[in-house]
Enzyme design. Structure first.
Site, PDB file in Angstrom:
ATOM      1  N   HIS A 297       0.711  -1.195  -0.033  1.00 48.26           N
ATOM      2  CA  HIS A 297      -0.088  -0.086  -0.007  1.00 48.26           C
ATOM      3  C   HIS A 297       0.876   1.159  -0.070  1.00 48.26           C
ATOM      4  CE1 HIS A 297      -3.264   2.656   1.376  1.00 48.26           C
ATOM      5  NE2 HIS A 297      -2.154   3.102   2.196  1.00 48.26           N
ATOM      6  N   GLU A 298       1.979   1.359   0.709  1.00 50.54           N
ATOM      7  CA  GLU A 298       2.809   2.353   0.995  1.00 50.54           C
ATOM      8  C   GLU A 298       3.496   2.528  -0.424  1.00 50.54           C
ATOM      9  OE1 GLU A 298       2.648   4.636   3.310  1.00 50.54           O
ATOM     10  OE2 GLU A 298       1.235   3.163   4.519  1.00 50.54           O
TER      11      GLU A 298
ATOM     12  N   GLU B 288      -5.511   7.154  -0.894  1.00 49.35           N
ATOM     13  CA  GLU B 288      -5.562   6.173  -0.294  1.00 49.35           C
ATOM     14  C   GLU B 288      -6.416   4.881  -1.219  1.00 49.35           C
ATOM     15  OE1 GLU B 288      -4.109   5.496   2.337  1.00 49.35           O
ATOM     16  OE2 GLU B 288      -3.232   7.497   2.427  1.00 49.35           O
TER      17      GLU B 288
ATOM     18  N   ASP C 143      -4.431   1.464  -2.112  1.00 48.56           N
ATOM     19  CA  ASP C 143      -5.228   0.188  -1.943  1.00 48.56           C
ATOM     20  C   ASP C 143      -5.250  -0.768  -3.141  1.00 48.56           C
ATOM     21  OD1 ASP C 143      -5.528   0.731   0.941  1.00 48.56           O
ATOM     22  OD2 ASP C 143      -7.478   1.170   0.812  1.00 48.56           O
TER      23      ASP C 143
ATOM     24  N   HIS D 180       1.639   4.545  -2.974  1.00 44.96           N
ATOM     25  CA  HIS D 180       1.829   6.069  -3.124  1.00 44.96           C
ATOM     26  C   HIS D 180       3.067   6.626  -4.001  1.00 44.96           C
ATOM     27  CE1 HIS D 180      -1.482   6.778  -0.086  1.00 44.96           C
ATOM     28  NE2 HIS D 180      -0.954   5.957   0.923  1.00 44.96           N
TER      29      HIS D 180
END
Length: 428
Positions: free
Chosen positions: A284-285, A366, A370, A288
């Site tokens: 997930h990070e 976000e 995801d 970004h």
């Protein structure tokens, strides 16, 4: 000029009242909504979240919201005291008459900002202490001793003095020495300073407060390394931070900039999640970065800062800006510190109503992160990891929808998990 001053006083007062009432309304909605759903776990989570955990999250959310109302009322009263009731003017006049001007125009200005920061910090201390040692303690999150808390406070003060004071002094010098376009030079210096902090924070600042040990779990290290290679990402190292000495809250993050980027796991996170779930959170990070969210946020910060400095450049020359906020500008000396201080107090008030736009953009990011994580790992692992984090951090599953639009930088659990394509009640 007197008319402009009165108009600005009325505009400022109206904005203050409007923001205060709006924040009270939003917090009241949040409290009522969470309390109304306290006694029943949402159907989508009935198979994974116990009623006790759900009620703990509700109680934690309500307690913080009520405490936030007290902080809001106090903070508003302090703001009025600093501005319309003459607090900043009184402090400025006292410093100007103290003889500090004999050491140059920069010294009393720095003294004004330092004194304001010190007094504001002292006023906030009771709220910080109560939040840490009563609220966080009550719900089992606080792990700090008073000694550790006091040590953090002293370190933060010293870091602020060593890093903050020189950059503020430089900006004040630029304001007084580089002519009408000073704000453009100041903006460039401020942006350079922020980029420098991004580079220095992981290796210089953060270790002052926490210990960072290389990740020793070879199996987990292999999984994480393989994931990053698969995603085309390189970091300078994988580290575990001793977050448990301060809080039971769990997290993981990337820090640094350019070649100094590193992956940091809270030790609490590694204790709570399985290796596959850690993979999913890390993915997930990485999402970004793949979607360039970090670069976009930095670019947005650059643009907003430029607009802010330009606005400050204009306001600093307007007498009504000072007098409308209860301050008598120095007629023979510099007003740069006064302008900077008043600007920093006023801007959050007038920018409050555009905050939902930034919150919306953050929630969009976000969702994108995801989706990237699900493409790189098993979506069920991300689901189960998020459920554990929501539960362990006592995040409410039933926030008020309007409150969410104003304040939530991350989507509520129901929205976030339902977009993953699997039933939110499916156990990991």
């Amino acid at each position: 000029m007197a008319d402009y001053s009165l108009v600005f006083t009325l505009v400022f007062s109206s904005a203050l009242v409007l923001v205060l009432l709006t924040k009270f309304y939003l917090a009241s909605r949040q409290i009522r909504h969470v309390a109304r759903h306290r006694d029943q776990v949402p159907a989508a989570f009935a198979g994974t979240i116990s009623l006790a955990s759900h009620q703990k999250a509700a109680d934690y959310t309500i307690t913080k919201a009520r405490f936030g109302l007290l902080e809001l009322a106090f903070g508003t009263a302090v703001l009025v005291g600093w501005t319309l009731l003459g607090g900043i003017d009184l402090l400025n006049q006292a410093l100007m008459n103290s003889g500090l001007a004999a050491y140059g125009s920069l010294v009393p200005q720095l003294a004004l900002l330092a004194a304001f920061g010190l007094i504001s910090g002292l006023l906030d201390l009771p709220f910080t202490l109560y939040s840490t040692f009563r609220i966080e303690e009550r719900f089992g999150f606080n792990k700090m001793t008073f000694k550790l808390w006091l040590g953090d406070l002293v370190k933060s003060l010293l870091v602020g003095l060593v890093i903050g004071l020189p950059i503020v002094a430089l900006i004040l010098w630029i304001m007084g020495s580089t002519g009408a376009w000073w704000w453009l030079w100041a903006w460039g210096v401020w942006m350079g300073f922020n980029l420098l902090v991004l580079v220095l924070y992981p290796t210089v600042i953060a270790p002052l407060f926490n210990k960072f040990q290389p990740l020793e779990d070879e199996s987990l290290k292999a999984r994480v390394t393989a994931l990053m290679q698969r995603c085309g990402f390189a970091a300078k190292g994988l580290f575990v931070m001793d977050g448990s000495k301060r809080s039971a809250h769990a997290n993981a993050y990337f820090t640094g900039f350019g070649a100094s980027k590193r992956v940091v796991f809270f030790d609490t996170l590694l204790k709570q999640l399985s290796p596959a779930e850690v993979d999913a959170v890390l993915a997930h990070e990485l999402g970004h970065f793949k979607h360039k969210h970090i670069i976009k946020r930095i670019a947005a910060m650059f643009a907003m800062s430029l607009a802010g400095f330009a606005l400050l450049g204009w306001l600093s020359t307007q007498v009504w800006f000072y007098t409308g906020l209860g301050v008598r500008p120095n007629m023979t000396g510099s007003n740069d510190a006064l302008a900077l201080l008043l600007f920093l107090l006023v801007v959050p008030l007038f920018s409050f109503f555009i905050s939902p736009l930034f919150a919306l953009l953050s929630r969009k990011h976000e969702f994108e992160a995801d989706a990237y994580a699900i493409a790189q790992t098993d979506g069920r692992d991300l689901q189960s990891a998020l459920l554990k984090l929501y539960q362990d951090n006592a995040s409410t599953l039933t926030p008020d929808p309007v409150y969410v639009k104003f304040y939530y930088s991350h989507p509520p659990a129901s929205e976030r998990l339902s977009r993953m394509g699997a039933p939110t009640g499916t156990p990991a």
